[in-house]
Motif scaffolding. Structure first.
Motif, short mmCIF file in Angstrom:
data_model
loop_
_atom_site.label_atom_id
_atom_site.label_comp_id
_atom_site.label_asym_id
_atom_site.label_seq_id
_atom_site.Cartn_x
_atom_site.Cartn_y
_atom_site.Cartn_z
N ASP A 174 0.80 4.88 -8.60
CA ASP A 174 -0.64 4.92 -8.81
C ASP A 174 -1.23 3.51 -8.85
O ASP A 174 -2.21 3.26 -9.55
N TYR A 175 -0.59 2.60 -8.10
CA TYR A 175 -1.05 1.22 -7.98
C TYR A 175 -1.19 0.53 -9.35
O TYR A 175 -2.04 -0.32 -9.55
N VAL A 222 -9.69 0.71 -5.58
CA VAL A 222 -9.27 2.12 -5.61
C VAL A 222 -10.37 2.95 -6.26
O VAL A 222 -11.17 2.45 -7.06
N LYS A 239 0.83 -1.21 0.00
CA LYS A 239 0.00 0.00 0.00
C LYS A 239 0.86 1.25 0.00
O LYS A 239 0.60 2.22 -0.73
N LYS A 240 1.91 1.24 0.80
CA LYS A 240 2.80 2.39 0.88
C LYS A 240 3.69 2.49 -0.36
O LYS A 240 3.88 3.57 -0.93
N ALA A 272 2.10 3.60 -3.97
CA ALA A 272 1.41 4.89 -4.06
C ALA A 272 2.00 5.77 -5.16
O ALA A 272 1.27 6.39 -5.94
N ASP A 273 3.32 5.82 -5.25
CA ASP A 273 3.97 6.66 -6.26
C ASP A 273 3.76 6.13 -7.67
O ASP A 273 4.01 6.85 -8.65
N GLN A 286 -7.05 7.28 -5.84
CA GLN A 286 -6.80 7.47 -4.42
C GLN A 286 -6.12 6.23 -3.85
O GLN A 286 -6.21 5.13 -4.39
N LYS A 287 -5.48 6.42 -2.72
CA LYS A 287 -4.87 5.29 -2.02
C LYS A 287 -5.97 4.37 -1.50
O LYS A 287 -6.97 4.84 -0.95
#
Length: 213
Positions: free
Chosen positions: A90-91, A125, A83-84, A87-88, A105-106
């Motif tokens: 955009d999954y 998401v 998850k962390k 993030a950069d 969104q996260k």
């Protein structure tokens, strides 16, 4: 911490040298695009099943009590790390509406399971802005570094859900690599020489769901 190395370095492939590497991680995916009652995209539900080699390496890295399996707390730690870390990126989501890129969104949580020697991840998401079901929308999941191969085994793994799509047409597009190269030869060449450490041109080769409303 060592246990984050697999997912932070391998899954994300942060090293620039990996930009044009062959895939090292293989994922079978499912994506469901859900329409909300307001006539826009509500959320995107993802299921990822990782190959056995990568899955076993994650077990080795996160198995604190060395029982060769992942306990609930260990699975939670894997999910929190991903998850962390993603993030950069955009999954790995690639969304557009009428040609405009939309980020996401996260996720609230990434659920992780380990069954039959394979790691599974489940998460949803939401777009950061409204995506009304009007015009042309595209949905895809890909790793721009090409380190992770995300495959949809059948077209049914890219699905639309909800009454809002009743007036829309949809199709799964699986680009032919030779055709993409032929049609984009100059732009691909320019992108490489302008930024030889990596570009986002890999999305041209990615399987995607196209929806026209």
């Amino acid at each position: 911490m060592r246990h984050s190395t697999i997912l932070m370095a391998a899954l994300l492939s942060l090293a620039p040298a990996a930009a044009f590497a062959h895939p090292h991680i293989f994922v079978e995916a499912r994506l469901e695009v859900v329409a909300g009652k307001d006539g826009s995209v509500e959320e995107l539900r993802n299921v990822w099943r990782f190959d056995e080699v990568f899955s076993s390496s994650v077990v080795m890295d996160f198995d604190k009590n060395t029982d060769l399996k992942l306990e609930p707390n260990e699975l939670t730690e894997v999910g929190n790390t991903v998850k962390k870390s993603l993030a950069d990126y955009d999954y790995y989501m690639n969304l557009t509406i009428n040609g405009k890129n939309i980020t996401v969104q996260k996720p609230d949580i990434i659920h992780v399971d380990y069954k039959d020697g394979q790691l599974l991840m489940f998460f949803a998401v939401k777009p950061v802005e409204k995506m009304p079901l009007k015009g042309r929308l595209t949905f895809g999941v890909y790793d721009p570094t090409l380190y992770t191969s995300i495959d949809f085994p059948t077209d049914t793994e890219l699905a639309i859900v909800g009454d809002g799509f009743k007036a829309c047409k949809h199709q799964v597009v699986r680009p032919d690599a030779d055709q993409v190269i032929s049609e984009n030869k100059q732009s691909l060449t320019d992108a490489f020489f302008n930024d030889p450490t990596g570009t986002n041109m890999s999305k041209l080769f990615a399987t995607r769901l196209e929806v026209t409303c």
